[in-house]
Design a protein around this motif. Structure first.
Motif, PDB file in Angstrom:
ATOM      1  N   HIS A 173      38.775  48.146  38.463  1.00 23.79           N
ATOM      2  CA  HIS A 173      39.201  49.018  39.332  1.00 23.79           C
ATOM      3  C   HIS A 173      37.985  49.951  39.734  1.00 23.79           C
ATOM      4  O   HIS A 173      38.000  50.293  40.988  1.00 23.79           O
ATOM      5  CB  HIS A 173      40.439  49.972  39.030  1.00 23.79           C
ATOM      6  CG  HIS A 173      40.852  50.893  39.558  1.00 23.79           C
ATOM      7  ND1 HIS A 173      41.506  50.774  40.799  1.00 23.79           N
ATOM      8  CD2 HIS A 173      40.682  52.266  39.554  1.00 23.79           C
ATOM      9  CE1 HIS A 173      41.688  52.204  41.319  1.00 23.79           C
ATOM     10  NE2 HIS A 173      40.980  53.008  40.515  1.00 23.79           N
ATOM     11  N   SER A 176      40.148  42.575  36.078  1.00 17.43           N
ATOM     12  CA  SER A 176      40.948  42.915  37.115  1.00 17.43           C
ATOM     13  C   SER A 176      42.327  43.435  36.640  1.00 17.43           C
ATOM     14  O   SER A 176      42.983  43.412  35.430  1.00 17.43           O
ATOM     15  CB  SER A 176      41.151  41.469  37.885  1.00 17.43           C
ATOM     16  OG  SER A 176      41.989  40.724  37.216  1.00 17.43           O
ATOM     17  N   ASP A 177      42.983  44.243  37.442  1.00 17.13           N
ATOM     18  CA  ASP A 177      44.210  44.819  37.216  1.00 17.13           C
ATOM     19  C   ASP A 177      45.165  43.696  36.787  1.00 17.13           C
ATOM     20  O   ASP A 177      46.109  43.643  35.994  1.00 17.13           O
ATOM     21  CB  ASP A 177      44.944  45.436  38.282  1.00 17.13           C
ATOM     22  CG  ASP A 177      44.302  46.772  38.631  1.00 17.13           C
ATOM     23  OD1 ASP A 177      43.286  47.011  37.862  1.00 17.13           O
ATOM     24  OD2 ASP A 177      44.929  47.643  39.567  1.00 17.13           O
ATOM     25  N   TYR A 209      43.393  55.378  33.545  1.00 18.76           N
ATOM     26  CA  TYR A 209      43.522  54.220  34.368  1.00 18.76           C
ATOM     27  C   TYR A 209      44.403  53.073  33.821  1.00 18.76           C
ATOM     28  O   TYR A 209      45.556  52.621  34.277  1.00 18.76           O
ATOM     29  CB  TYR A 209      42.571  53.582  35.379  1.00 18.76           C
ATOM     30  CG  TYR A 209      43.029  52.563  36.434  1.00 18.76           C
ATOM     31  CD1 TYR A 209      43.461  53.184  37.673  1.00 18.76           C
ATOM     32  CD2 TYR A 209      42.897  51.337  36.063  1.00 18.76           C
ATOM     33  CE1 TYR A 209      44.016  51.922  38.457  1.00 18.76           C
ATOM     34  CE2 TYR A 209      43.145  50.451  37.287  1.00 18.76           C
ATOM     35  CZ  TYR A 209      43.592  50.826  38.410  1.00 18.76           C
ATOM     36  OH  TYR A 209      44.243  49.882  39.205  1.00 18.76           O
TER      37      TYR A 209
END
Length: 400
Positions: free
Chosen positions: A238, A248-249, A329
């Protein structure tokens, strides 16, 4: 971190005003120091064995590096995964097996030399018993599956020697999987042998580590595993959108859905966007340099190339907030039960945020989390509880 030729990258300088403010904001409070000493802190990636291969140091005493016993106790570190790192070059020349065993011998010798300070950890069940009397516990993780070659039986050999996770590939494609750093992917994920490696690691109760893997390789390893998987030292993409080395998410969510843990590193090149961009630029420049060398258009050595690069790209100050932002996050993305820490101490050449320079600095991280209103119970999960829970589940899956 470790690049293809075992160097660490630096990045450009910025002003020092923000750095000073960040340092002052993260000075550890008495409450943070108390929690750091009381909680079980697990760091899943410390590269001290590589440093010991360069020059032996007695890590039971104070040394110049980022990990030793006095610093670990000052910071409250209880479980320090020693990284058994081998390079793609050592894979190519057949020396990875010997290098890995010499590193394991070095870790063993620390525990033998200082049984009052260190103990080899083989199971999460033994943490409380072995860490009594202020011992620092030394499980091992293998960074790069190169030492097993193409012999599945070597997995059991290294398991018996104390290796409890394997990062399937490192900075180049290998026999097991594709690397996130490789421009051309050999297997489009895992190799057929790599699929057998995943199954055998599940059988043994060895943690599968997807740090450094290409997206396809990580996804396939997560899907194939019957047990939780970990990312031993991976930040979140992110913050660094084009940097495949970070998760990656989608992949972070897949690890969490499997019951695994994402261990956030501290190295600037992972957690800071400008530093990550500089890292990527280095790899592009180094690939061009290799092409020039192969074509005979330059007589510059690798050491000279690196020296010139470092002179032109001095380090960039990064604050501890970069690590705290990653944790924030991650917690919002996958939940408090799936985030931990894998510092990469001794593996990034000192390119670390202010306030997180050695293992003595874990209280600063605790202070930062407390300042961001994390409860002490949740901080305990991040510091080590989550990793120990996942490791226990991996052992249980093997016993079934």
């Amino acid at each position: 971190m470790r690049t293809t030729h075992a160097r660490v990258l630096s990045v450009p300088l910025l002003g020092l005003a923000l750095l000073s403010a960040t340092t002052q904001a993260t000075d550890a409070t008495p409450a943070a120091r108390k929690l750091a000493q009381d909680a079980v802190i697990v760091d899943t990636h410390i590269d001290s064995p590589t440093e010991l291969m360069k020059q032996w140091k007695d890590l039971g005493e104070t040394q110049s590096g980022e990990f030793d016993y006095p610093k670990a106790r000052a910071g409250g570190l209880d479980v320090a995964f020693m990284s058994v790192y081998t390079s793609p070059g050592q894979d190519d020349d057949g020396s990875a097996w010997n290098v890995a065993n010499r590193m394991i011998d070095a870790v063993d010798s620390l525990a033998l030399r200082h049984p009052d300070k260190f103990a080899i950890l083989r199971s999460p069940r033994d943490v409380d018993r072995l860490r009594a009397n202020d011992r620092v516990l030394l499980p091992m993780g293998m960074e790069n599956g190169a030492p097993i070659g193409d012999d599945l039986a070597k997995l059991d050999f290294f398991f018996q020697r104390g290796v409890r996770y394997i990062t399937l590939a490192h900075s180049a494609n290998n026999r097991i999987a594709d690397s996130s750093y490789a421009a051309e992917k050999r297997w489009k994920g895992l190799s057929p042998f790599g699929r057998e490696v995943v199954a055998e690691m599940n059988r043994l109760g060895m943690m599968i580590d997807v740090s450094h893997l290409s997206d396809d390789a990580a996804r396939q390893a997560i899907d194939l595993s019957r047990a939780p998987v970990i990312a031993s030292h991976s930040a979140l993409r992110h913050f660094t959108p084009s940097f495949e080395r970070n998760l990656s998410d989608e992949l972070a969510k897949a690890i969490a859905a499997k019951g695994g843990v994402i261990q956030i590193p501290f190295g600037n090149a992972f957690v800071d966007p400008a530093s990550a961009a500089q890292t990527q630029a280095y790899f592009v420049a180094y690939a061009e340099f290799e092409r020039e060398r192969a074509a005979g258009r330059t007589t510059k050595t690798v050491a000279e190339f690196d020296a010139d690069w470092d002179k032109a790209h001095p380090p960039l100050p990064v604050g501890i907030d970069a690590v705290l932002d990653q944790i924030d996050y991650g917690v919002k993305l996958v939940g408090i039960d799936h985030i931990g820490i894998g510092s990469d101490f001794d593996g990034v050449g000192g390119a670390l945020p202010q306030g997180l320079k050695t293992v003595a600095d874990f209280p600063n991280l605790v202070a930062g989390l407390q300042a961001r209103k994390y409860s002490d119970a949740d901080i305990r999960k991040i510091l080590g509880g989550n990793l120990l829970r996942a490791w226990t589940a991996i052992e249980a899956a093997a016993s079934r």
